[in-house]
Every structure is written in structure tokens, then in C-alpha cells.
Write an enzyme that holds these catalytic residues in place. Structure first.
Site, PDB file in Angstrom:
ATOM      1  N   LYS A 267     -13.182  -5.446  -3.061  1.00 52.48           N
ATOM      2  CA  LYS A 267     -13.958  -4.293  -3.524  1.00 52.48           C
ATOM      3  C   LYS A 267     -13.113  -3.351  -4.389  1.00 52.48           C
ATOM      4  O   LYS A 267     -13.557  -2.883  -5.425  1.00 52.48           O
ATOM      5  CB  LYS A 267     -14.473  -3.545  -2.297  1.00 52.48           C
TER       6      LYS A 267
ATOM      7  N   LYS B 129      -7.332 -11.614  -5.791  1.00 55.26           N
ATOM      8  CA  LYS B 129      -8.260 -11.891  -4.699  1.00 55.26           C
ATOM      9  C   LYS B 129      -9.552 -11.100  -4.913  1.00 55.26           C
ATOM     10  O   LYS B 129      -9.508  -9.974  -5.406  1.00 55.26           O
ATOM     11  CB  LYS B 129      -7.544 -11.495  -3.404  1.00 55.26           C
TER      12      LYS B 129
ATOM     13  N   LYS C 266       0.801  -1.226   0.000  1.00 55.01           N
ATOM     14  CA  LYS C 266       0.000   0.000   0.000  1.00 55.01           C
ATOM     15  C   LYS C 266       0.828   1.267   0.000  1.00 55.01           C
ATOM     16  O   LYS C 266       0.326   2.334  -0.331  1.00 55.01           O
ATOM     17  CB  LYS C 266      -0.987  -0.004   1.171  1.00 55.01           C
TER      18      LYS C 266
HETATM   19  P1  AMP Z   1     -11.388  -6.753   4.108  1.00 52.48           P
HETATM   20  O1  AMP Z   1     -12.616  -6.550   3.297  1.00 52.48           O
HETATM   21  O2  AMP Z   1     -10.134  -6.826   3.285  1.00 52.48           O
HETATM   22  O3  AMP Z   1     -11.307  -5.884   5.336  1.00 52.48           O
HETATM   23  O4  AMP Z   1     -11.484  -8.243   4.660  1.00 52.48           O
HETATM   24  C1  AMP Z   1     -12.352  -8.605   5.692  1.00 52.48           C
HETATM   25  C2  AMP Z   1     -12.236 -10.095   5.984  1.00 52.48           C
HETATM   26  O5  AMP Z   1     -12.676 -10.852   4.849  1.00 52.48           O
HETATM   27  C3  AMP Z   1     -10.801 -10.551   6.290  1.00 52.48           C
HETATM   28  O6  AMP Z   1     -10.827 -11.557   7.287  1.00 52.48           O
HETATM   29  C4  AMP Z   1     -10.346 -11.092   4.983  1.00 52.48           C
HETATM   30  O7  AMP Z   1      -9.321 -12.034   5.133  1.00 52.48           O
HETATM   31  C5  AMP Z   1     -11.621 -11.685   4.401  1.00 52.48           C
HETATM   32  N1  AMP Z   1     -11.594 -11.638   2.938  1.00 52.48           N
HETATM   33  C6  AMP Z   1     -11.668 -10.528   2.151  1.00 52.48           C
HETATM   34  N2  AMP Z   1     -11.600 -10.848   0.852  1.00 52.48           N
HETATM   35  C7  AMP Z   1     -11.434 -12.201   0.802  1.00 52.48           C
HETATM   36  C8  AMP Z   1     -11.275 -13.161  -0.253  1.00 52.48           C
HETATM   37  N3  AMP Z   1     -11.264 -12.797  -1.531  1.00 52.48           N
HETATM   38  N4  AMP Z   1     -11.149 -14.456   0.073  1.00 52.48           N
HETATM   39  C9  AMP Z   1     -11.169 -14.853   1.378  1.00 52.48           C
HETATM   40  N5  AMP Z   1     -11.307 -14.012   2.409  1.00 52.48           N
HETATM   41  C10 AMP Z   1     -11.441 -12.708   2.146  1.00 52.48           C
END
Ligand code: AMP
Ligand code: TRP
Length: 337
Positions: A198, A195, A116
């Protein structure tokens, strides 16, 4: 709290609006299960969100939408403490106090920080400090288990390091929090390689209407070697098939795989089946979300009550931390009246 179950759980999610399939399969689904057996704290981490690009005018709506997603998937305020980070100011206080022991060198080695911060002309300290705030989130509730996706393992390792250093300096108090990794692994984006996230625009929202789910799934990348309808496909490398495994009844999977391998069904039809199963899976969740959005005050009351419960725990921890760190100058005998 009434149920001192098998331990304490804390997890957080950044408010990027409605949750997507990656959040659901990688995190939320497991959170819902954990609340049956553990004492759980689930938090919308808006103070983490300000470390990246964001719009102050959009943030409140994103917090609300994520809270609706939490409740709609089944996080239950009767069983879990559900709240917004900025409502409990103790998070930032403990993060500052942890700055006394958090090692800069290790913060600089975090891959999320490196990703980042490259290409930024000026790096905000908050980006470097992000895992210190995350550690404060967890340890403020003395949580020992943290259900997260694989991408967060490095941050958790650092949380344990901070707990160890603090305990060594100020006396044994904090547990060393352990990750609980979901069986789902990393969910790929609709574009097939990165991955699902959003910020990459490759998601399917869990509250999307069936037509919208179809619009998204229709664009998904499949086996890159299956160029024509008549080419045989390889379900084991296909993004769409990997999602079938989560949403399509297991007894239908062998047929789906066989029809792909034999090129007897085209990708579009296969996606249609997936899209229908996703829409069906989330139908009750969409319904609950609709009710919650129609009654925003109900959501506000749940989050207010959650913050109040969280604050009580947080204050207790901070009291102990302040004491041990020498921040009780009023206790000096010459000052007592
Ligand atoms: P974030 O939206 O990045 O804050 O992620 C929130 C939670 O969702 C975290 O525990 C991430 O590891 C999980 N997460 C987000 N995107 C993915 C994905 N594509 N696959 C698996 N877990 C995800
Ligand atoms: N950094 C986490 C993520 O991006 C979100 C988060 C913040 C978190 N604080 C936390 C996760 C505490 C677990 C525990 O997914």
C-alpha cells in the site's frame, strides 16, 4: 473451543484499509484454508500501526475496511476468532512482560527496523519493540503456527528466541511458533520490481470494481525489453504474466505465453484479459463486502464476539505468566485472611 484440530494458528495484518492482491495471495487465501483444519485466531493489528506514520482520524476506517476484507474473502467467525488487537488489552501487557527477556541487540538487527528507522530524526521505541508486540500477539494464544509472507521470517525467528528465553527463565510454557509460508511467494507490485504494498502505491485492491481494476492493471509494467508491440516478449520475467498464473485458468496460460513470445498479442490486450479474470475472481468477494458495508453493525458484532473469545484465552495465558513471573503478591501467606 469446539475444534481442537491440528494445532493453533495466529496471524495478524496491519490495518492499511482494504486488502490488496499481495495480502490476498501471500496471506489471506491461506488463512481461509487453515481454518478448515486448525484452531485459528486472526487479528487486525492496530497497535502495530501506530509505530509508523499514521493518521488517528483515518485509523478507525482502515480497521473497519480490513475487517470487511477478512470476512469477504471467507474468514468465518463460526470457525475462527476474528478480532481487533486493541480490543484485547492483554496484548500490550504481555509485550511489556516479554521486555524482561527480549534482547535489544537482536531487535536492532531486524531488517524491517533498520529499513524503517533510517532517515528518521527521532526513532520511536515502538519501532524497535514492534517484534516484541508481535511475539506477544502469537504467544498470548500459545499458537504454534503463523501463516505469513517471507518478509516476516526474521520476526518469527525472534519470537522463537523470546519464547526460548522466557521458558528458560520462568519454566517451559510457550510453544516455539513456526512460520507457514504461502506458496505464492512475494507478489510484485504493478511497477514490477518492489513488493506490492500500500505504501508504495503499486497495489490492486481486492474489493476494487472492475473498471478500477482495469485502470490499475493498465498501468502495470511488463517485460522491459518489449518496447514495441512487435517485439517478442518474455513471459517468465513479465509481471503481468506472473499474475496471470494466479487468476487465469491454467488451460489458457500456454496460449497467453505463446502469443507474448511470438508478439501476436500486445501487452494492452494481455492486461485486459488479466484484468477481466481478476474482476471475475473477486466478484463474489466484492458482493459479500458490499453486504457487510451496508450493515456495519454486523461487522461490529462479529469483532466484538471475536474479542470476547480472544480475551478469555488471553486472560488464561496472562494468569499463568503472572504467576510464574512473581506477580501474585497477594498469595503471600502473611497477607492471607
Ligand atoms: P502487511 O500488509 O505488510 O501487514 O502484510 C500482511 C500480510 O500480507 C503479511 O503476511 C505479508 O507477508 C503479506 N503480504 C503483504 N504484501 C505482500 C506481497 N506483496 N506479497 C506476498 N505477501 C504479502
Ligand atoms: N508484522 C506483521 C506484518 O507486517 C503483522 C503482524 C503483527 C503479525 N502481529 C503479528 C503477523 C502476529 C503474524 C503474527 O505483516
Amino acid at each position: 473451543m469446539s475444534h481442537a484440530k491440528q494445532g493453533r494458528v495466529f496471524s495478524g495484518m496491519q490495518p492499511s484499509g482494504e486488502a490488496h492482491l499481495g495480502n490476498y495471495l501471500g496471506a489471506l487465501r491461506q488463512w481461509v484454508e487453515l481454518q478448515e483444519t486448525h484452531e485459528c485466531f486472526f487479528c487486525v493489528v492496530d497497535e502495530h500501526a501506530i509505530t509508523g506514520e499514521y493518521s488517528p482520524s483515518d485509523l478507525p476506517g482502515r480497521v473497519f475496511d480490513l475487517a470487511v476484507s477478512f470476512l469477504a474473502v471467507g474468514l468465518d467467525p463460526a470457525r475462527s476468532t476474528i478480532f481487533v488487537q486493541s480490543d484485547v488489552s492483554e496484548h500490550v501487557v504481555l509485550a511489556w512482560l516479554f521486555n524482561a527477556v527480549a534482547p535489544v541487540g537482536e531487535l536492532e538487527r531486524m531488517t524491517q527496523y533498520k529499513d524503517k528507522s533510517t532517515n528518521l530524526e527521532s526513532i520511536p521505541v515502538g519501532l524497535l519493540n514492534y517484534p516484541v508486540l508481535q511475539t506477544a500477539d502469537i504467544l498470548l494464544y500459545r499458537a504454534d503456527l503463523v501463516p505469513v509472507g517471507e518478509d516476516q521470517l526474521q520476526h518469527l525467528e525472534l519470537s522463537r528466541e523470546i519464547a526460548r528465553r522466557w521458558n528458560a527463565r520462568f519454566g517451559e510454557y510457550f510453544p516455539e511458533p513456526q512460520p507457514v509460508i504461502s506458496r505464492a511467494g512475494r507478489i510484485l507490485g504493478l511497477d514490477g520490481n518492489a513488493k506490492m504494498s500500500k505504501s508504495l502505491g503499486n497495489t490492486v485492491g481486492i474489493l476494487a470494481e472492475p473498471e478500477e481494476i482495469w485502470e490499475r492493471v493498465r498501468t502495470a509494467v511488463t517485460d522491459p525489453q518489449r518496447v514495441r508491440r512487435t517485439d517478442p516478449g518474455r513471459p517468465e520475467v513479465c509481471n503481468v504474466y506472473s499474475l496471470h498464473k494466479f487468476f487465469t485458468p491454467p488451460e489458457e496460460l500456454p496460449d497467453i505465453a505463446a502469443q507474448c513470445r511470438g508478439a501476436t498479442r500486445g501487452c494492452v490486450d494481455c492486461k485486459r484479459i488479466l484484468s477481466d479474470h481478476i474482476a471475475e475472481h473477486f466478484a463474489p468477494i466484492r458482493e459479500r463486502a458490499r453486504d457487510l458495508k451496508a450493515d456495519p453493525n454486523q461487522v461490529r458484532e462479529i469483532l466484538d464476539a471475536g474479542a470476547e473469545k480472544a480475551r478469555a484465552e488471553a486472560r488464561e495465558t496472562l494468569e499463568e505468566v503472572r504467576e510464574r513471573m512473581g506477580m501474585r503478591w497477594r498469595d503471600l501467606p502473611i497477607l492471607s485472611t
